[in-house]
Design a protein around this motif. Structure first.
Motif, PDB file in Angstrom:
ATOM      1  N   SER A 178      -2.159  10.065   5.085  1.00 19.84           N
ATOM      2  CA  SER A 178      -3.063  11.205   5.261  1.00 19.84           C
ATOM      3  C   SER A 178      -2.507  12.177   6.300  1.00 19.84           C
ATOM      4  N   GLN A 219      -3.970   9.357  -1.968  1.00 16.98           N
ATOM      5  CA  GLN A 219      -4.280   9.638  -0.561  1.00 16.98           C
ATOM      6  C   GLN A 219      -3.930  11.088  -0.207  1.00 16.98           C
ATOM      7  N   GLY A 259      -8.219   6.066  11.404  1.00 17.19           N
ATOM      8  CA  GLY A 259      -7.811   5.097  10.388  1.00 17.19           C
ATOM      9  C   GLY A 259      -6.613   5.661   9.649  1.00 17.19           C
ATOM     10  N   ASP A 271      -9.444   0.614  17.902  1.00 16.59           N
ATOM     11  CA  ASP A 271     -10.559   0.279  17.015  1.00 16.59           C
ATOM     12  C   ASP A 271     -11.608   1.375  17.144  1.00 16.59           C
ATOM     13  N   MET A 272     -11.808   2.130  16.070  1.00 17.31           N
ATOM     14  CA  MET A 272     -12.762   3.243  16.162  1.00 17.31           C
ATOM     15  C   MET A 272     -14.159   2.760  16.544  1.00 17.31           C
ATOM     16  N   ASP A 312      -5.320   3.690  14.471  1.00 21.57           N
ATOM     17  CA  ASP A 312      -5.538   2.639  13.471  1.00 21.57           C
ATOM     18  C   ASP A 312      -5.568   1.278  14.150  1.00 21.57           C
ATOM     19  N   TYR A 319       0.834  -1.199   0.000  1.00 19.08           N
ATOM     20  CA  TYR A 319       0.000   0.000   0.000  1.00 19.08           C
ATOM     21  C   TYR A 319       0.871   1.252   0.000  1.00 19.08           C
TER      22      TYR A 319
HETATM   23  C1  LIG Z   1      -7.287   2.522   2.937  1.00 22.71           C
HETATM   24  S1  LIG Z   1      -6.461   2.672   4.498  1.00 22.71           S
HETATM   25  C2  LIG Z   1      -6.252   4.432   4.608  1.00 22.71           C
HETATM   26  C3  LIG Z   1      -5.109   4.838   5.510  1.00 22.71           C
HETATM   27  C4  LIG Z   1      -4.783   6.318   5.554  1.00 22.71           C
HETATM   28  N1  LIG Z   1      -5.905   7.106   6.062  1.00 22.71           N
HETATM   29  C5  LIG Z   1      -4.386   6.823   4.176  1.00 22.71           C
HETATM   30  O1  LIG Z   1      -5.006   7.772   3.694  1.00 22.71           O
HETATM   31  O2  LIG Z   1      -3.457   6.281   3.595  1.00 22.71           O
HETATM   32  C6  LIG Z   1      -7.745   2.330   5.667  1.00 22.71           C
HETATM   33  C7  LIG Z   1      -7.256   2.205   7.102  1.00 22.71           C
HETATM   34  O3  LIG Z   1      -8.366   2.125   7.979  1.00 22.71           O
HETATM   35  C8  LIG Z   1      -8.006   1.288   9.062  1.00 22.71           C
HETATM   36  N2  LIG Z   1      -9.187   0.804   9.767  1.00 22.71           N
HETATM   37  C9  LIG Z   1     -10.159   0.009   9.300  1.00 22.71           C
HETATM   38  N3  LIG Z   1     -11.064  -0.263  10.253  1.00 22.71           N
HETATM   39  C10 LIG Z   1     -10.636   0.379  11.388  1.00 22.71           C
HETATM   40  C11 LIG Z   1     -11.140   0.477  12.717  1.00 22.71           C
HETATM   41  N4  LIG Z   1     -12.236  -0.165  13.078  1.00 22.71           N
HETATM   42  N5  LIG Z   1     -10.461   1.237  13.598  1.00 22.71           N
HETATM   43  C12 LIG Z   1      -9.331   1.887  13.234  1.00 22.71           C
HETATM   44  N6  LIG Z   1      -8.810   1.819  11.996  1.00 22.71           N
HETATM   45  C13 LIG Z   1      -9.451   1.071  11.073  1.00 22.71           C
HETATM   46  C14 LIG Z   1      -7.220   0.190   8.376  1.00 22.71           C
HETATM   47  O4  LIG Z   1      -6.421  -0.534   9.271  1.00 22.71           O
HETATM   48  C15 LIG Z   1      -6.411   0.976   7.348  1.00 22.71           C
HETATM   49  O5  LIG Z   1      -5.144   1.349   7.829  1.00 22.71           O
END
Ligand SMILES: C[S@@+](CC[C@H](N)C(=O)[O-])C[C@H]1O[C@@H](n2cnc3c(N)ncnc32)[C@H](O)[C@@H]1O
Lengths: 122, 290
Positions: free
Chosen positions: B65, B33, B59, B102-103, B80, B23
């Motif tokens: 980001s 991003q 996240g 975990d959000m 995250d 990623y």
């Molecule tokens: C597509 S990535 C985006 C990461 C970052 N925001 C970026 O723009 O590159 C999605 C992220 O959301 C996180 N995520 C998914 N479900 C989550 C949760 N319940 N609590 C915290 N983070 C979560 C994943 O672990 C992942 O790192």
């Protein structure tokens, strides 16, 4: 994790009423220099729980913060420098955060607190 | 195109070491991003007074980001659920503090302390039930409720999301409204299947003019560089204008830069303090954006 973050974090285990401040178990503290921004500090000051910051910085080995602080002190560069150092330059690298009500430990590894709750804590 | 990651595995499993590195090594993803985060910052509409704010990145993943937040001069806390993503964020020397959490369990933050929140490509994950104990509605409720509480009154939260369906978008939006947020969805380039992007723009506190939802870019279906949001943006900005000090100062005036940081780190080392080693990411150059 900087003490800025520590000052905002609170335990959200189910049933806990006052989850702030989290206790700190120190195994390793590191320092990372960052430039001071007086505007940021002045803006943050109102939101900081001062006593929690003083206690946290002590447990991290920094004892230069005054016991009490009010906004008039923000005019002093010396005060700002201490506030800046405590808030943004000290990092808890290894150790744990402790829920003040339940004593539950949230481990901190490589500077990252693990705040994940067990299923029965949600 | 591969199927949506959200339906393949829970996030902390999907974003394992291999996937997290893949990623973050893709220049295409880095660029996308960054663009999404820039737009989210814009929609966050922070006061233009040069004062760095304390923001949340929900996240935050490997810190892509968050880099945009740092480049704009702000302090941030990232949350995250994937340890592998956070490891890469450490490797890249993300400037924000990172939390493994975990959000869907709610944010453990004091009330009213956060000046704004962004979340880029993450909140749709909450719509899945990855464990038998997961009930998406309850997880969304815990998340939005706790977010609402920790934000300062008048603060905004902007989420770029990839909802799987209209029902999912509705579920997310109604959970936010029930928590007390005002706002709605901004769609950029709604007529382009490739550039179409959705942002939830939420504000905390009683509805006001500043909680009016800005319009999306390229709504007329013209070219992707067409920006129809200009007027709306200006209107919103001029209203908050009244409340801000006259002195306009830009964030991120070049700063003392890498040299200064390296020297300062050396001084601290000589005092016998534990200071992390230097790497190519240490105090890397920020884009000069003003
Ligand atoms: C597509 S990535 C985006 C990461 C970052 N925001 C970026 O723009 O590159 C999605 C992220 O959301 C996180 N995520 C998914 N479900 C989550 C949760 N319940 N609590 C915290 N983070 C979560 C994943 O672990 C992942 O790192």
């Amino acid at each position: 994790m900087r003490l800025l973050t520590h000052n905002m974090l609170s335990s959200n285990i189910k049933g806990v009423i006052n989850g702030f401040p989290l206790g700190i178990v120190v195994e390793k503290v590191i320092e990372k220099p960052v430039e001071m921004n007086p505007d940021f500090l002045k803006n943050m000051f109102a939101k900081i729980e001062w006593k929690a910051l003083v206690d946290a910085s002590r447990s991290m080995g920094y004892t230069e913060l005054p016991e009490q602080a009010d906004s008039s002190m923000l005019d002093s560069v010396d005060f700002l420098q201490r506030f800046h150092h405590a808030l943004l330059e000290l990092h808890l690298e290894e150790g744990a955060l402790v829920c003040p009500e339940t004593g539950r430990k949230f481990p901190v590894n490589k500077g990252i607190p693990n705040m994940l709750l067990h299923e029965d804590e949600v | 195109m591969a199927s949506r990651p959200e339906i393949q595995a829970p996030p902390e499993i999907f974003y394992n070491d291999v996937e997290a590195r893949k990623y973050t090594s893709s220049s295409r993803i880095i660029e996308i991003q960054a663009k999404l985060s820039e737009r989210a910052m814009e929609l966050l509409a922070l006061p233009d007074d040069g004062v760095p704010r304390l923001l949340l990145d929900i996240g935050c993943g490997s810190g892509l980001s968050g880099e945009t937040l740092s480049e704009n001069g702000h302090n941030w806390i990232g949350l995250d659920i994937s340890p592998s993503m956070l490891d890469i964020a450490l490797e890249r020397e993300a400037e924000g503090d990172l939390l493994l959490g975990d959000m869907g369990q709610g944010l453990g933050l004091r009330p009213g302390v956060i000046d704004g929140a962004i979340s880029i490509s993450a909140v749709q994950w909450l719509c899945n039930a990855d464990k038998s104990s997961h009930e998406p509605r309850l997880r969304l409720k815990a998340f939005f409720g706790s977010l609402y509480r920790c934000l300062a009154r008048g603060a905004r939260a902007v989420f770029q999301v990839y909802p799987e369906s209209i029902a999912q978008r509705e579920l997310i939006l109604s959970s936010a409204m029930r928590a007390g947020f005002a706002g709605g969805v901004v769609v950029d380039y709604p007529h382009s299947s490739k550039s179409r992007k959705e942002y939830l723009v939420l504000s905390c506190g009683p509805p006001s003019v500043s909680s009016a939802v800005p319009s999306g870019k390229g709504e007329d279906g013209e070219s992707a560089s067409d920006d129809s949001s200009g007027d709306e943006d200006n209107r919103t900005v001029s209203i908050s204008d009244r409340h801000r000090p006259k002195k306009k100062q830009k964030l991120n005036k070049r700063g003392k830069g890498r040299e200064w940081v390296l020297r300062k780190k050396d001084q601290m080392r000589r005092k016998g303090n534990a200071v992390p080693p230097d790497s190519k990411y240490t105090a890397r150059k920020r884009k000069s954006r003003f």
